[in-house]
Design a protein around this motif. Structure first.
Motif, mmCIF file in Angstrom:
data_model
loop_
_atom_site.group_PDB
_atom_site.id
_atom_site.type_symbol
_atom_site.label_atom_id
_atom_site.label_comp_id
_atom_site.label_asym_id
_atom_site.label_seq_id
_atom_site.Cartn_x
_atom_site.Cartn_y
_atom_site.Cartn_z
ATOM 1 N N GLY A 81 0.794 -1.234 0.000
ATOM 2 C CA GLY A 81 0.000 0.000 0.000
ATOM 3 C C GLY A 81 0.822 1.278 0.000
ATOM 4 N N ALA A 82 2.153 1.162 0.099
ATOM 5 C CA ALA A 82 2.989 2.371 0.196
ATOM 6 C C ALA A 82 3.312 2.934 -1.185
ATOM 7 N N LYS A 83 3.486 4.263 -1.238
ATOM 8 C CA LYS A 83 3.937 4.834 -2.523
ATOM 9 C C LYS A 83 5.460 5.016 -2.518
ATOM 10 N N ALA A 84 6.025 5.127 -1.342
ATOM 11 C CA ALA A 84 7.493 5.146 -1.209
ATOM 12 C C ALA A 84 7.827 4.729 0.219
ATOM 13 N N VAL A 85 9.032 4.211 0.364
ATOM 14 C CA VAL A 85 9.452 3.755 1.693
ATOM 15 C C VAL A 85 10.638 4.603 2.146
ATOM 16 N N ILE A 86 10.607 5.001 3.397
ATOM 17 C CA ILE A 86 11.705 5.802 3.961
ATOM 18 C C ILE A 86 12.410 4.969 5.033
ATOM 19 N N PHE A 87 13.714 4.903 4.903
ATOM 20 C CA PHE A 87 14.512 4.090 5.840
ATOM 21 C C PHE A 87 15.538 5.015 6.498
ATOM 22 N N PRO A 88 15.151 5.609 7.636
ATOM 23 C CA PRO A 88 15.982 6.688 8.205
ATOM 24 C C PRO A 88 17.109 6.237 9.137
ATOM 25 N N SER A 89 17.357 4.948 9.253
ATOM 26 C CA SER A 89 18.298 4.436 10.248
ATOM 27 C C SER A 89 19.702 5.039 10.102
ATOM 28 N N HIS A 90 20.298 5.361 11.259
ATOM 29 C CA HIS A 90 21.660 5.896 11.278
ATOM 30 C C HIS A 90 22.691 4.780 11.320
ATOM 31 N N TYR A 91 22.242 3.583 11.655
ATOM 32 C CA TYR A 91 23.209 2.493 11.805
ATOM 33 C C TYR A 91 22.539 1.176 11.433
ATOM 34 N N GLU A 92 23.143 0.448 10.534
ATOM 35 C CA GLU A 92 22.623 -0.856 10.127
ATOM 36 C C GLU A 92 23.782 -1.804 9.860
ATOM 37 N N VAL A 140 12.771 3.765 -2.657
ATOM 38 C CA VAL A 140 13.216 3.856 -1.261
ATOM 39 C C VAL A 140 14.081 5.094 -1.074
ATOM 40 N N LEU A 141 13.789 5.841 -0.034
ATOM 41 C CA LEU A 141 14.652 6.947 0.377
ATOM 42 C C LEU A 141 15.341 6.485 1.660
ATOM 43 N N ALA A 142 16.650 6.294 1.548
ATOM 44 C CA ALA A 142 17.378 5.773 2.715
ATOM 45 C C ALA A 142 18.526 6.700 3.061
ATOM 46 N N ARG A 143 18.830 6.731 4.352
ATOM 47 C CA ARG A 143 19.959 7.563 4.782
ATOM 48 C C ARG A 143 21.238 6.990 4.176
ATOM 49 N N SER A 144 22.117 7.875 3.767
ATOM 50 C CA SER A 144 23.373 7.443 3.152
ATOM 51 C C SER A 144 24.355 7.028 4.251
ATOM 52 N N ILE A 145 24.300 5.767 4.617
ATOM 53 C CA ILE A 145 25.230 5.228 5.615
ATOM 54 C C ILE A 145 26.063 4.145 4.913
ATOM 55 N N PRO A 146 27.225 3.803 5.458
ATOM 56 C CA PRO A 146 28.140 2.914 4.705
ATOM 57 C C PRO A 146 27.491 1.632 4.180
ATOM 58 N N VAL A 147 26.709 0.970 5.011
ATOM 59 C CA VAL A 147 26.190 -0.327 4.562
ATOM 60 C C VAL A 147 25.154 -0.172 3.447
ATOM 61 N N GLU A 188 18.569 2.281 -9.134
ATOM 62 C CA GLU A 188 18.039 3.604 -9.528
ATOM 63 C C GLU A 188 16.928 4.052 -8.584
ATOM 64 N N ASN A 189 16.286 3.068 -7.962
ATOM 65 C CA ASN A 189 15.146 3.381 -7.094
ATOM 66 C C ASN A 189 15.516 3.530 -5.622
ATOM 67 N N LEU A 190 16.806 3.463 -5.371
ATOM 68 C CA LEU A 190 17.287 3.689 -3.999
ATOM 69 C C LEU A 190 17.919 5.078 -3.948
ATOM 70 N N ILE A 191 17.209 6.006 -3.356
ATOM 71 C CA ILE A 191 17.662 7.398 -3.293
ATOM 72 C C ILE A 191 18.275 7.639 -1.917
ATOM 73 N N LEU A 192 19.509 8.112 -1.922
ATOM 74 C CA LEU A 192 20.191 8.317 -0.638
ATOM 75 C C LEU A 192 20.092 9.775 -0.201
ATOM 76 N N TYR A 193 19.958 9.963 1.094
ATOM 77 C CA TYR A 193 19.957 11.327 1.628
ATOM 78 C C TYR A 193 20.885 11.400 2.841
ATOM 79 N N ALA A 194 21.463 12.575 3.035
ATOM 80 C CA ALA A 194 22.472 12.719 4.087
ATOM 81 C C ALA A 194 21.874 13.131 5.426
ATOM 82 N N SER A 195 20.767 13.875 5.367
ATOM 83 C CA SER A 195 20.183 14.359 6.624
ATOM 84 C C SER A 195 18.663 14.423 6.468
ATOM 85 N N THR A 196 17.981 14.591 7.580
ATOM 86 C CA THR A 196 16.517 14.669 7.531
ATOM 87 C C THR A 196 16.094 15.900 6.727
ATOM 88 N N ARG A 197 16.877 16.961 6.855
ATOM 89 C CA ARG A 197 16.581 18.174 6.082
ATOM 90 C C ARG A 197 16.624 17.867 4.582
#
Lengths: 129, 546
Positions: free
Chosen positions: B355-366, B382-389, B401-410
């Motif tokens: 049912g989701a239109k996009a998934v956000i994965f905000p974890s700082h550590y995985e 998927v919008l996921a925080r840009s962490i090493p893993v 292409e569908n995994l978009i990385l972001y550095a901060s919540t802003r």
């Protein structure tokens, strides 16, 4: 467990934690049961348990088993529902210290010891992939 | 060994010349060989077990028709032996309680059955009756192992009855189950997840001749509020005494390498979880990108997952957006539906993804990030925080292409303010990614190869020896015991501690002090002068019948 001492006019309130009786938490989530008893005063309805500034959910229950053996006393039971994962910053050396606050009474510190396996399960949950 | 059994002994002639023969005081038998060995042992000679030799012995044939029964001879001869060699019983007890004997007993688990297979056990003793990504991944590896390791291993799961039922392990064909209190020994014990308490570490050591751990992450050591138990010792034991360590990503491997010294020769493997989208879909239709109606924020209640803060920011920035959050317990936002983690079944989780239109994965550590792969499998950007893993995973993912990385919540909010990302068809077909089946088959090969280089003295003996030391210090490692035991009260009415090493040593000191004072008193002049009086007193009491 020593009684709770009333501030101001004299009076004591007996407090017992009867589950777990040894105040040893063997599971990461669960319930803590206990009761208050008083012969010379009313048991306050408004009381709470807290760690730091966080309140721990509890509910007041009737304890017919205690009422049977303590006729003449006012009895009130309580059940604290806990999930240790929520209180990890307040756990130190497998000890969890919970403050019981009753208006007009001196605050009472309840100390619980946590089994290594229970704490281990909490930490393992933090590693969830 | 302290002594040997006399039905078959190889004795050097010099020993007999020097120390004499079997002593005839023992009559027709029992303990005469012990006597000879212990006689020689007083001068430093020892009995040794030739454990590659096999001798068939028809037991007790000499005594069957004897007038003096075995028990009588044993009793009579033991008395003589004990008088001569009081060190005998304690030496035998020490041997049977010793690490070497225990290690030798475990070796039988390395004997393959008639089909050449060995027994391997998955340690699922930590599996609880709730859902999470770790248990789901562990089950996927178990299922793949049942399929791909069947030529080499009988696969067991060590799991509680409740967890077995809850996770439907009964339905896995070919799986053999033992309980965590099993007394059995297996060729290999494989634990998915790091040990968090001594009991788990000890259990692994007890049940597996070879111990293999899959370490998932170091978060419990890195966040100070989580760093509760003696993880340095527990995990340090893994890196110094396990036979092999697996990691679920190269990132995790690096993290552990930075924190722990590893014993030379430790076998390691970065064994990533499945990156094949098919492994995560229930039906082929699930892969078809479809319109959803809400933003799904995935994580759990732990702070590093950062769900609450992210949802808070999203709710404020997009008050008309419908948001579903996995992790927070309470709903405090008007446009958010929150589900506490652990309660959603696999089916419910799949429905949320659909049912989701996009998934956000905000974890700082995985350590890995299964929700990212799972969401992509369901055709969700998927919008996921840009962490090493996550950056590491991105390199291997077919639909990156569908995994978009972001550095901060802003940055996340800025990206979403441009509009919700939509699914982009992957540019080119990538090579077949790692699946549960192919990845687990590689693990199986790795485990089998471990057996080729395994060594009793290099691996098993040091591990059992170290575990014995830890066992001796278990109290310190485990932390406080129950502060009070029901019904046990001290003289002052306070509850007694179950064990308290400080109190015990204090009591011992008091006893020694008391004994010293008694000796002092007995040696004193006044005690000696009053001795006749005390003797007369005791005679009087005896005469009076007291």
């Amino acid at each position: 467990m020593p009684d709770l001492v009333k501030i101001g006019p004299a009076g004591t309130l007996r407090l017992e934690i009867d589950d777990p009786q040894d105040q040893y938490l063997r599971t990461a989530t669960g319930e803590i049961r206990g009761w208050f008893a008083a012969s010379d005063l009313d048991i306050p309805e408004d009381y709470w348990f807290e760690v730091g500034s966080v309140r721990i959910p509890h509910r007041t229950v009737r304890r017919a088993d205690v009422e049977d053996v303590m006729p003449g006393y006012a009895i009130a039971g309580f059940v604290i529902t806990y999930d240790l994962a929520e209180y990890l910053p307040y756990i130190d050396g497998q000890q969890w210290k919970v403050q019981l606050i009753l208006p007009d009474f001196r605050p009472k510190l309840l100390k619980f010891t946590i089994a290594e396996s229970a704490l281990g399960n909490c930490l393992a949950a933090a590693s969830d992939i | 060994m302290p002594v040997g059994v006399g039905f078959c002994l190889y004795i050097k002639l010099q020993i007999l010349d020097e120390f004499g023969y079997l002593d005839e005081i023992y009559g027709r038998g029992y303990n005469e060989e012990n006597d000879l060995i212990l006689r020689a042992n007083r001068c430093g000679y020892q009995a040794a077990l030739a454990n590659h030799a096999f001798v068939y012995h028809v037991g007790e044939a000499s005594f069957k028709a004897s007038a003096s029964p075995k028990e009588e001879l044993e009793k009579q001869n033991s008395k003589i032996l004990l008088e001569r060699y009081p060190e005998y019983p304690r030496s035998v007890a020490k041997y049977f309680n010793g690490v070497h004997y225990r290690a030798e007993k475990m070796l039988s688990a390395l004997l393959p059955d008639s089909s050449g297979k060995l027994d391997l056990v998955f340690d699922f003793s930590s599996m609880g009756t709730y859902h999470n990504g770790t248990f789901a991944a562990a089950k996927c590896i178990l299922e793949a192992a049942l399929e791909t390791w069947q030529d080499r291993f009988h696969v067991y799961a060590m799991v509680s009855e409740e967890a077995q039922r809850f996770h439907n392990l009964d339905r896995l064909k070919g799986l053999l189950v033992v309980r965590p209190d099993t007394q059995r020994t297996f060729a290999i014990a494989f634990r998915f997840g790091q040990p968090f308490d001594f009991e788990r570490l000890d259990r692994m050591s007890r049940v597996g001749v070879l111990n293999v751990y899959m370490m998932l992450d170091t978060i419990a050591m890195d966040c100070l509020y989580l760093h509760q138990l003696n993880l340095e010792t527990l995990w340090g034991t893994v890196f110094n005494y396990a036979d092999a360590v697996l990691y679920n990503s190269n990132f995790v491997e690096e993290q552990f390498h930075r924190r722990f010294r590893r014993r030379p020769g430790l076998k390691e493997m970065a064994a990533l979880h499945s990156l094949a989208v098919e492994d995560y879909r229930q039906t082929s239709k699930d892969g078809e990108a479809g319109a959803g109606s809400y933003l799904l924020v995935v994580g759990n209640a732990f702070a590093h997952k950062y769900v609450k803060a992210t949802v808070d920011a999203l709710s404020k920035a997009f008050p008309r957006e419908k948001i579903v959050a996995l992790g927070p317990k309470d709903e405090q936002w008007h446009n958010v539906t929150a589900y506490p983690s652990g309660n959603l079944s696999d089916d419910q989780m799949r429905n949320l993804l659909r049912g989701a239109k996009a998934v956000i994965f905000p974890s700082h550590y995985e350590g890995f990030g299964i929700p990212v792969v799972e969401s992509l499998a369901y055709g969700k950007p998927v919008l996921a925080r840009s962490i090493p893993v996550i950056r590491e995973l991105r390199e291997h993912l077919p639909s990156r292409e569908n995994l978009i990385l972001y550095a901060s919540t802003r940055e996340l909010l800025e990206r979403l303010s441009q509009g919700c990302p939509t699914w982009v068809s992957p540019a080119a077909s990538s090579p077949q990614p790692l699946s549960w089946k192919s990845g687990t088959a590689e693990i199986g090969e790795f485990l089998w190869r471990l057996l080729e280089t395994w060594d009793f003295r290099e691996h098993l003996l040091p591990r059992l020896g170290y575990m014995r030391i830890l066992q001796d210090h278990r109290e310190e490692l485990e932390g406080p015991a129950p502060s009070a035991m029901p019904g046990q009260k001290g003289e002052d009415g306070k509850n007694l501690r179950k064990t308290d090493s400080y109190a015990v040593s204090e009591l011992k000191a008091q006893l020694l002090d008391r004994e010293a004072r008694i000796v002092e008193l007995e040696n004193s002049l006044s005690w000696k002068i009053t001795a006749p009086l005390r003797t007369m007193g005791s005679i009087y009491l005896r005469l009076m019948g007291k």
